[in-house]
Design an enzyme around this catalytic site. Structure first.
Site, PDB file in Angstrom:
ATOM      1  N   THR A 238      40.229  80.750 -21.499  1.00  0.00           N
ATOM      2  CA  THR A 238      40.849  79.427 -21.324  1.00  0.00           C
ATOM      3  C   THR A 238      40.519  78.495 -22.485  1.00  0.00           C
ATOM      4  OG1 THR A 238      40.718  79.644 -18.919  1.00  0.00           O
ATOM      5  CG2 THR A 238      40.946  77.408 -19.805  1.00  0.00           C
TER       6      THR A 238
ATOM      7  N   TYR B 205      49.618  73.629 -10.712  1.00  0.00           N
ATOM      8  CA  TYR B 205      48.179  73.428 -10.930  1.00  0.00           C
ATOM      9  C   TYR B 205      47.532  72.752  -9.714  1.00  0.00           C
ATOM     10  CZ  TYR B 205      48.302  74.726 -15.930  1.00  0.00           C
ATOM     11  OH  TYR B 205      48.407  75.396 -17.130  1.00  0.00           O
TER      12      TYR B 205
ATOM     13  N   LYS C 179      53.492  77.040 -23.586  1.00  0.00           N
ATOM     14  CA  LYS C 179      53.334  75.613 -23.297  1.00  0.00           C
ATOM     15  C   LYS C 179      53.983  74.771 -24.416  1.00  0.00           C
ATOM     16  CE  LYS C 179      49.076  76.380 -20.647  1.00  0.00           C
ATOM     17  NZ  LYS C 179      47.611  76.064 -20.555  1.00  0.00           N
TER      18      LYS C 179
ATOM     19  N   ARG D 245      46.157  88.523 -18.882  1.00  0.00           N
ATOM     20  CA  ARG D 245      45.004  87.617 -19.042  1.00  0.00           C
ATOM     21  C   ARG D 245      44.158  88.026 -20.247  1.00  0.00           C
ATOM     22  NH1 ARG D 245      44.693  82.630 -16.565  1.00  0.00           N
ATOM     23  NH2 ARG D 245      42.428  82.769 -16.654  1.00  0.00           N
TER      24      ARG D 245
ATOM     25  N   ASN E  61      46.192  74.991 -25.542  1.00  0.00           N
ATOM     26  CA  ASN E  61      45.887  76.425 -25.641  1.00  0.00           C
ATOM     27  C   ASN E  61      47.105  77.339 -25.557  1.00  0.00           C
ATOM     28  OD1 ASN E  61      46.253  76.231 -22.912  1.00  0.00           O
ATOM     29  ND2 ASN E  61      44.177  76.834 -22.333  1.00  0.00           N
TER      30      ASN E  61
ATOM     31  N   PHE F 193      40.207  66.269 -16.149  1.00  0.00           N
ATOM     32  CA  PHE F 193      41.170  66.457 -17.231  1.00  0.00           C
ATOM     33  C   PHE F 193      42.617  66.543 -16.733  1.00  0.00           C
ATOM     34  CE2 PHE F 193      39.491  70.695 -16.091  1.00  0.00           C
ATOM     35  CZ  PHE F 193      40.677  71.358 -15.754  1.00  0.00           C
TER      36      PHE F 193
ATOM     37  N   ARG G   8      45.360  83.099 -27.544  1.00  0.00           N
ATOM     38  CA  ARG G   8      44.621  81.843 -27.757  1.00  0.00           C
ATOM     39  C   ARG G   8      43.639  81.962 -28.928  1.00  0.00           C
ATOM     40  NH1 ARG G   8      43.776  80.792 -21.293  1.00  0.00           N
ATOM     41  NH2 ARG G   8      45.666  79.566 -20.933  1.00  0.00           N
TER      42      ARG G   8
ATOM     43  N   HIS H  27      50.215  80.065 -20.860  1.00  0.00           N
ATOM     44  CA  HIS H  27      49.725  80.243 -19.491  1.00  0.00           C
ATOM     45  C   HIS H  27      49.982  81.675 -19.066  1.00  0.00           C
ATOM     46  CE1 HIS H  27      49.126  79.739 -15.193  1.00  0.00           C
ATOM     47  NE2 HIS H  27      50.231  80.447 -15.045  1.00  0.00           N
TER      48      HIS H  27
ATOM     49  N   GLU I 238      53.280  81.696  -8.201  1.00  0.00           N
ATOM     50  CA  GLU I 238      53.863  81.011  -9.360  1.00  0.00           C
ATOM     51  C   GLU I 238      55.281  81.498  -9.652  1.00  0.00           C
ATOM     52  OE1 GLU I 238      51.005  81.494 -12.505  1.00  0.00           O
ATOM     53  OE2 GLU I 238      49.497  80.293 -11.457  1.00  0.00           O
TER      54      GLU I 238
HETATM   55  P1  DAT Z   1      43.831  79.179 -17.533  1.00  0.00           P
HETATM   56  O1  DAT Z   1      44.981  78.463 -18.209  1.00  0.00           O
HETATM   57  O2  DAT Z   1      43.062  80.036 -18.503  1.00  0.00           O
HETATM   58  O3  DAT Z   1      44.245  79.919 -16.300  1.00  0.00           O
HETATM   59  P2  DAT Z   1      42.731  77.146 -15.750  1.00  0.00           P
HETATM   60  O4  DAT Z   1      43.697  77.637 -14.736  1.00  0.00           O
HETATM   61  O5  DAT Z   1      41.309  77.024 -15.350  1.00  0.00           O
HETATM   62  O6  DAT Z   1      42.775  78.055 -17.070  1.00  0.00           O
HETATM   63  O7  DAT Z   1      43.183  75.723 -16.286  1.00  0.00           O
HETATM   64  C1  DAT Z   1      44.540  75.458 -16.532  1.00  0.00           C
HETATM   65  C2  DAT Z   1      44.669  74.670 -17.804  1.00  0.00           C
HETATM   66  O8  DAT Z   1      44.005  73.432 -17.681  1.00  0.00           O
HETATM   67  C3  DAT Z   1      44.041  75.328 -19.035  1.00  0.00           C
HETATM   68  O9  DAT Z   1      44.874  76.294 -19.625  1.00  0.00           O
HETATM   69  C4  DAT Z   1      43.823  74.165 -19.913  1.00  0.00           C
HETATM   70  C5  DAT Z   1      43.437  73.058 -18.934  1.00  0.00           C
HETATM   71  N1  DAT Z   1      41.981  72.971 -18.792  1.00  0.00           N
HETATM   72  C6  DAT Z   1      41.183  73.804 -18.082  1.00  0.00           C
HETATM   73  N2  DAT Z   1      39.902  73.451 -18.186  1.00  0.00           N
HETATM   74  C7  DAT Z   1      39.883  72.353 -18.973  1.00  0.00           C
HETATM   75  C8  DAT Z   1      38.854  71.504 -19.480  1.00  0.00           C
HETATM   76  N3  DAT Z   1      37.563  71.702 -19.175  1.00  0.00           N
HETATM   77  N4  DAT Z   1      39.217  70.476 -20.275  1.00  0.00           N
HETATM   78  C9  DAT Z   1      40.514  70.256 -20.603  1.00  0.00           C
HETATM   79  N5  DAT Z   1      41.525  71.023 -20.158  1.00  0.00           N
HETATM   80  C10 DAT Z   1      41.214  72.048 -19.370  1.00  0.00           C
HETATM   81 MG    MG Z   2      44.906  79.267 -14.458  1.00  0.00          MG
END
Ligand code: DAT
Ligand code: MG
Length: 151
Positions: free
Chosen positions: A93, A51, A11, A87, A114, A59, A104, A117, A128
């Site tokens: 996350t 996303y 990222k 993963r 973080n 968020f 991370r 991805h 994706e």
């Molecule tokens: P991951 O990236 O572990 O697959 P995700 O798909 O649930 O997690 O979310 C995508 C991204 O969105 C994540 O890397 C960071 C952001 N994100 C997720 N939950 C969040 C939260 N509670 N507050 C802020 N950003 C968040």
């Molecule tokens: Mg995800």
């Protein structure tokens, strides 16, 4: 199977902090095969497809701002069980929950920055990969130790 593929991205914060090499190194070292790689400035349209399950989250606007704040490096890695293993390598996350030894857990402190991805399922990975790459830009290659040396 051995041809399983997943999408991994460094990222904008990871690119800015010069972590691209360390992320690639971990996947190479683990034994996965790089089959696609590019750097790009992400558009909001691509991001909202990527996303799509998060568009309603509170968020989400901050996530778009972060993910479009600079270039990302996106890659496709191939190998046995790569979706699940990547993963595990990436970690939780929320970096607060991420184990030391994960990407991370070693390089980040906040969920809004973080670093990486990785696709979360086989179906997600296929979706994706198609979204980010054209089929012609994914290369099927063999190791030199499996090639003929008699020519
Ligand atoms: P991951 O990236 O572990 O697959 P995700 O798909 O649930 O997690 O979310 C995508 C991204 O969105 C994540 O890397 C960071 C952001 N994100 C997720 N939950 C969040 C939260 N509670 N507050 C802020 N950003 C968040
Ligand atoms: Mg995800």
């Amino acid at each position: 199977g051995a041809k399983e593929r997943t999408l991994v991205a460094v990222k904008p914060d990871g690119v800015q902090r010069r972590l691209v090499g360390q992320v690639i190194q971990r996947f190479e070292q683990r034994g996965f095969k790089l089959v696609g790689l590019k750097m790009l400035q992400v558009s909001e349209d691509l991001l909202s497809e990527h996303y799509c399950q998060l568009r309603q989250k509170p968020f989400y606007p901050n996530l778009v701002h972060y993910m479009t704040s600079g270039p990302v490096v996106v890659m496709v890695w191939e190998g046995h069980n790569v979706v699940q293993t990547s993963r595990t390598m990436v970690g939780h996350t929320n970096p607060t929950e991420a184990q030391a030894g994960t990407i991370r857990g070693d390089f980040s402190v906040h969920v809004s920055r973080n670093v990486v991805h990785a696709s979360d399922s086989l179906e997600g990975a296929q979706r994706e990969i198609q979204l980010w790459f054209q089929a012609k830009d994914l290369l099927d290659w063999d190791c030199c130790d499996q090639a003929s040396t008699s020519e």
